[in-house]
Design an enzyme around this catalytic site. Structure first.
Site, PDB file in Angstrom:
ATOM      1  N   ASP A 154     -10.617  23.364  -4.158  1.00  0.00           N
ATOM      2  CA  ASP A 154     -11.816  24.204  -4.052  1.00  0.00           C
ATOM      3  C   ASP A 154     -11.915  24.978  -2.744  1.00  0.00           C
ATOM      4  O   ASP A 154     -12.982  25.474  -2.394  1.00  0.00           O
ATOM      5  CB  ASP A 154     -13.078  23.339  -4.241  1.00  0.00           C
ATOM      6  CG  ASP A 154     -13.144  22.171  -3.274  1.00  0.00           C
ATOM      7  OD1 ASP A 154     -12.175  21.936  -2.532  1.00  0.00           O
ATOM      8  OD2 ASP A 154     -14.186  21.480  -3.253  1.00  0.00           O
ATOM      9  N   GLY A 201     -12.859  12.488  -0.046  1.00  0.00           N
ATOM     10  CA  GLY A 201     -12.127  11.862  -1.156  1.00  0.00           C
ATOM     11  C   GLY A 201     -10.636  11.835  -0.860  1.00  0.00           C
ATOM     12  O   GLY A 201     -10.078  12.840  -0.432  1.00  0.00           O
ATOM     13  N   ARG A 231     -16.807   8.644   3.734  1.00  0.00           N
ATOM     14  CA  ARG A 231     -17.803   9.719   3.809  1.00  0.00           C
ATOM     15  C   ARG A 231     -18.814   9.193   4.818  1.00  0.00           C
ATOM     16  O   ARG A 231     -19.280   8.062   4.708  1.00  0.00           O
ATOM     17  CB  ARG A 231     -18.430   9.948   2.443  1.00  0.00           C
ATOM     18  CG  ARG A 231     -17.362  10.253   1.369  1.00  0.00           C
ATOM     19  CD  ARG A 231     -17.940  11.024   0.228  1.00  0.00           C
ATOM     20  NE  ARG A 231     -17.079  11.026  -0.943  1.00  0.00           N
ATOM     21  CZ  ARG A 231     -16.257  12.019  -1.281  1.00  0.00           C
ATOM     22  NH1 ARG A 231     -16.155  13.085  -0.508  1.00  0.00           N
ATOM     23  NH2 ARG A 231     -15.543  11.960  -2.380  1.00  0.00           N
ATOM     24  N   ASP A 260      -9.458  18.659  -5.561  1.00  0.00           N
ATOM     25  CA  ASP A 260     -10.324  19.660  -6.201  1.00  0.00           C
ATOM     26  C   ASP A 260      -9.787  21.099  -6.178  1.00  0.00           C
ATOM     27  O   ASP A 260     -10.197  21.919  -6.984  1.00  0.00           O
ATOM     28  CB  ASP A 260     -11.711  19.662  -5.541  1.00  0.00           C
ATOM     29  CG  ASP A 260     -12.416  18.315  -5.658  1.00  0.00           C
ATOM     30  OD1 ASP A 260     -12.048  17.525  -6.542  1.00  0.00           O
ATOM     31  OD2 ASP A 260     -13.328  18.056  -4.848  1.00  0.00           O
ATOM     32  N   ASP A 296     -13.502  20.556   2.139  1.00  0.00           N
ATOM     33  CA  ASP A 296     -14.388  21.488   2.864  1.00  0.00           C
ATOM     34  C   ASP A 296     -15.415  20.762   3.732  1.00  0.00           C
ATOM     35  O   ASP A 296     -15.729  21.211   4.836  1.00  0.00           O
ATOM     36  CB  ASP A 296     -15.047  22.480   1.906  1.00  0.00           C
ATOM     37  CG  ASP A 296     -15.998  21.812   0.931  1.00  0.00           C
ATOM     38  OD1 ASP A 296     -15.706  20.678   0.504  1.00  0.00           O
ATOM     39  OD2 ASP A 296     -17.036  22.411   0.602  1.00  0.00           O
ATOM     40  N   ARG A 307     -15.462  18.443  -8.599  1.00  0.00           N
ATOM     41  CA  ARG A 307     -16.767  18.783  -8.008  1.00  0.00           C
ATOM     42  C   ARG A 307     -17.281  20.087  -8.612  1.00  0.00           C
ATOM     43  O   ARG A 307     -17.425  20.158  -9.808  1.00  0.00           O
ATOM     44  CB  ARG A 307     -16.635  18.867  -6.481  1.00  0.00           C
ATOM     45  CG  ARG A 307     -17.903  18.416  -5.786  1.00  0.00           C
ATOM     46  CD  ARG A 307     -17.726  18.338  -4.311  1.00  0.00           C
ATOM     47  NE  ARG A 307     -17.456  16.989  -3.867  1.00  0.00           N
ATOM     48  CZ  ARG A 307     -17.385  16.650  -2.584  1.00  0.00           C
ATOM     49  NH1 ARG A 307     -17.533  17.569  -1.648  1.00  0.00           N
ATOM     50  NH2 ARG A 307     -17.154  15.407  -2.253  1.00  0.00           N
ATOM     51  N   THR A 331      -7.370  17.552  -0.816  1.00  0.00           N
ATOM     52  CA  THR A 331      -8.373  17.233  -1.842  1.00  0.00           C
ATOM     53  C   THR A 331      -7.798  17.578  -3.205  1.00  0.00           C
ATOM     54  O   THR A 331      -7.117  18.599  -3.343  1.00  0.00           O
ATOM     55  CB  THR A 331      -9.699  18.010  -1.630  1.00  0.00           C
ATOM     56  OG1 THR A 331     -10.479  17.923  -2.839  1.00  0.00           O
ATOM     57  CG2 THR A 331      -9.500  19.480  -1.325  1.00  0.00           C
TER      58      THR A 331
HETATM   59  P1  ADP Z   1     -14.465  16.462   1.552  1.00  0.00           P
HETATM   60  O1  ADP Z   1     -13.904  16.624   2.901  1.00  0.00           O
HETATM   61  O2  ADP Z   1     -13.463  15.913   0.575  1.00  0.00           O
HETATM   62  O3  ADP Z   1     -15.165  17.704   1.064  1.00  0.00           O
HETATM   63  P2  ADP Z   1     -17.079  15.273   2.091  1.00  0.00           P
HETATM   64  O4  ADP Z   1     -17.856  16.457   1.670  1.00  0.00           O
HETATM   65  O5  ADP Z   1     -17.579  13.930   1.704  1.00  0.00           O
HETATM   66  O6  ADP Z   1     -15.573  15.306   1.588  1.00  0.00           O
HETATM   67  O7  ADP Z   1     -16.968  15.331   3.685  1.00  0.00           O
HETATM   68  C1  ADP Z   1     -16.341  14.306   4.423  1.00  0.00           C
HETATM   69  C2  ADP Z   1     -17.144  14.026   5.670  1.00  0.00           C
HETATM   70  O8  ADP Z   1     -17.179  15.196   6.482  1.00  0.00           O
HETATM   71  C3  ADP Z   1     -18.606  13.682   5.434  1.00  0.00           C
HETATM   72  O9  ADP Z   1     -18.806  12.334   5.127  1.00  0.00           O
HETATM   73  C4  ADP Z   1     -19.232  14.049   6.765  1.00  0.00           C
HETATM   74  O10 ADP Z   1     -19.032  13.035   7.743  1.00  0.00           O
HETATM   75  C5  ADP Z   1     -18.427  15.282   7.159  1.00  0.00           C
HETATM   76  N1  ADP Z   1     -19.166  16.483   6.735  1.00  0.00           N
HETATM   77  C6  ADP Z   1     -19.341  16.928   5.477  1.00  0.00           C
HETATM   78  N2  ADP Z   1     -20.117  18.035   5.436  1.00  0.00           N
HETATM   79  C7  ADP Z   1     -20.463  18.284   6.704  1.00  0.00           C
HETATM   80  C8  ADP Z   1     -21.292  19.287   7.337  1.00  0.00           C
HETATM   81  N3  ADP Z   1     -21.884  20.252   6.634  1.00  0.00           N
HETATM   82  N4  ADP Z   1     -21.417  19.225   8.681  1.00  0.00           N
HETATM   83  C9  ADP Z   1     -20.803  18.259   9.389  1.00  0.00           C
HETATM   84  N5  ADP Z   1     -20.045  17.292   8.881  1.00  0.00           N
HETATM   85  C10 ADP Z   1     -19.856  17.295   7.548  1.00  0.00           C
HETATM   86  O1  F6P Z   2     -13.527  15.588  -3.781  1.00  0.00           O
HETATM   87  C1  F6P Z   2     -12.779  14.707  -4.570  1.00  0.00           C
HETATM   88  C2  F6P Z   2     -13.666  14.074  -5.629  1.00  0.00           C
HETATM   89  O2  F6P Z   2     -12.883  13.166  -6.381  1.00  0.00           O
HETATM   90  C3  F6P Z   2     -14.386  15.056  -6.563  1.00  0.00           C
HETATM   91  O3  F6P Z   2     -13.533  15.559  -7.558  1.00  0.00           O
HETATM   92  C4  F6P Z   2     -15.512  14.206  -7.075  1.00  0.00           C
HETATM   93  O4  F6P Z   2     -16.603  15.002  -7.459  1.00  0.00           O
HETATM   94  C5  F6P Z   2     -15.861  13.364  -5.878  1.00  0.00           C
HETATM   95  O5  F6P Z   2     -14.720  13.353  -5.034  1.00  0.00           O
HETATM   96  C6  F6P Z   2     -16.238  11.958  -6.210  1.00  0.00           C
HETATM   97  O6  F6P Z   2     -16.778  11.412  -5.060  1.00  0.00           O
HETATM   98  P1  F6P Z   2     -16.877   9.865  -4.733  1.00  0.00           P
HETATM   99  O7  F6P Z   2     -15.541   9.456  -4.226  1.00  0.00           O
HETATM  100  O8  F6P Z   2     -17.914   9.801  -3.642  1.00  0.00           O
HETATM  101  O9  F6P Z   2     -17.265   9.182  -5.976  1.00  0.00           O
END
Ligand code: ADP
Ligand code: F6P
Length: 320
Positions: A129, A11, A72, A127, A103, A171, A125
């Site tokens: 978090d 995000g 993502r 969040d 994360d 989240r 982020t």
């Molecule tokens: P954020 O970084 O904001 O937490 P996401 O959870 O969507 O957002 O993670 C971003 C990208 O990082 C994912 O689309 C994926 O490509 C990669 N990613 C997320 N989780 C994992 C994981 N457990 N192992 C490897 N790559 C991951």
């Molecule tokens: O991680 C940032 C965030 O905006 C969260 O607060 C929310 O749960 C999520 O991303 C929304 O995800 P998406 O952009 O996939 O709708």
């Protein structure tokens, strides 16, 4: 290291641009070549990579979103995705990559690290978090945006003598709800980390009405298990007070970053470059008080963020 890349992932968050600027300008200052990787891990796998100069990041410190775009990417989680990403990094001669994200993005960076690409995590982020750092880039702006929206919501809530449940992002983390709720004088704050008590919320609404207070704001983090509409119906049925809902959604993810977020982004982005320059890899940068900190990235991912329980109690005391 002499040639590095930077990407934003997950995000988007206000302040990501300020962090990109700090990485690019920091690299130029340290005589390193720097490449912008577009569209997060998707762009890395597809070779959407171009060399940046100091002017590539002109006029962006105040802008929300991310000039590098974000994504993502389910494919990046697969062994094939990682192989493809590592091959592109090698093709462009990238020795290290600064990953600005949350994360999930940090977890992805660990896979890259195992494939031989040096990575540094910068927490971006809304969040907040990530438990290893006091703050993530974008959180302060999101809180301020919600506080500003709450002003508008309160005006109309008061005018109609009703209640409003406001659902904010985060989240599984309640930090946006908690801080924005406290700063806005919300009557009740619900976060996923603390079980909620419907009876208590109803009691507060009814007690307020009895005293002549004709409005009530219930701040709810999206991670709280009950759907927002359902909660509003339940409260209205139990109290007899008309209860509306507002879900600002993506509005709270955009906008110009606050000074606090720009400062955090500038400091953390520059620190990430210094670390790669000195051949450090596999760490995340963060902030404790006013000090920039460096934590092993696998440790960083596993440190759970804790809600500030003092603030929940304070919000409840002050909104009687
Ligand atoms: P954020 O970084 O904001 O937490 P996401 O959870 O969507 O957002 O993670 C971003 C990208 O990082 C994912 O689309 C994926 O490509 C990669 N990613 C997320 N989780 C994992 C994981 N457990 N192992 C490897 N790559 C991951
Ligand atoms: O991680 C940032 C965030 O905006 C969260 O607060 C929310 O749960 C999520 O991303 C929304 O995800 P998406 O952009 O996939 O709708």
């Amino acid at each position: 290291m002499k040639r590095i890349g930077v990407l934003t992932s997950g995000g988007d968050a206000p302040g990501m641009n300020a962090a990109i600027r700090a990485v690019v300008r920091g690299a130029v200052y340290n005589d390193m070549q720097v490449y912008g990787i577009f569209d997060g891990y998707e762009g890395l796998m597809n070779g959407e990579i171009e060399e940046f100069s100091r002017s590539s990041v002109s006029d962006i410190i105040h802008r929300g979103g991310t000039i590098l775009k974000s994504s993502r990417s389910p494919k990046f989680k697969t062994p094939e995705g990682i192989r493809q990403a590592a091959a592109q990094a090698a093709k462009f001669g990238l020795e290290g990559i600064v990953v600005i994200g949350g994360d999930g993005s940090f977890r992805g960076s660990v896979n890259l690290l195992r494939a031989g690409i040096a990575t540094i995590g910068v927490p971006g982020t809304i969040d907040n978090d990530l438990g290893y750092t006091d703050r993530t880039i974008g959180f302060d702006t999101a809180v301020n945006t919600v506080v500003s929206l709450l002003g508008n919501i309160r005006d109309t809530t008061v005018a109609h003598g009703c209640a409003t449940v406001v659902e904010v992002m985060g989240r599984n983390c309640g930090d946006i709800a908690l801080r924005a709720g406290l700063a806005s004088g919300a009557e009740s704050i619900l976060i996923p980390e603390v079980p909620y008590d419907i009876d208590k919320i109803c009691e507060r609404m009814k007690a307020g009405k009895k005293r002549g207070k004709n409005h009530s704001i219930i701040m709810k983090a999206e991670g709280v298990s009950i759907p927002t509409e359902e909660l509003a119906h339940l409260l209205e049925a139990r109290t007899g007070i008309k209860t509306r809902t507002v879900i600002p959604a993506y509005i709270q993810r955009g906008g110009s970053p606050t000074a606090t977020d720009r400062l955090l982004a500038s400091r953390l982005g520059y620190k990430a470059v210094e670390l790669l320059r000195d051949d450090v890899r596999g760490v995340a940068v963060g902030i404790h008080g006013d000090d920039v900190i460096v934590t092993d990235i696998e440790e960083a991912i596993n440190i759970k963020n804790k809600p500030d329980l003092k603030n929940i109690e304070l919000a409840s005391i002050l909104s009687i």
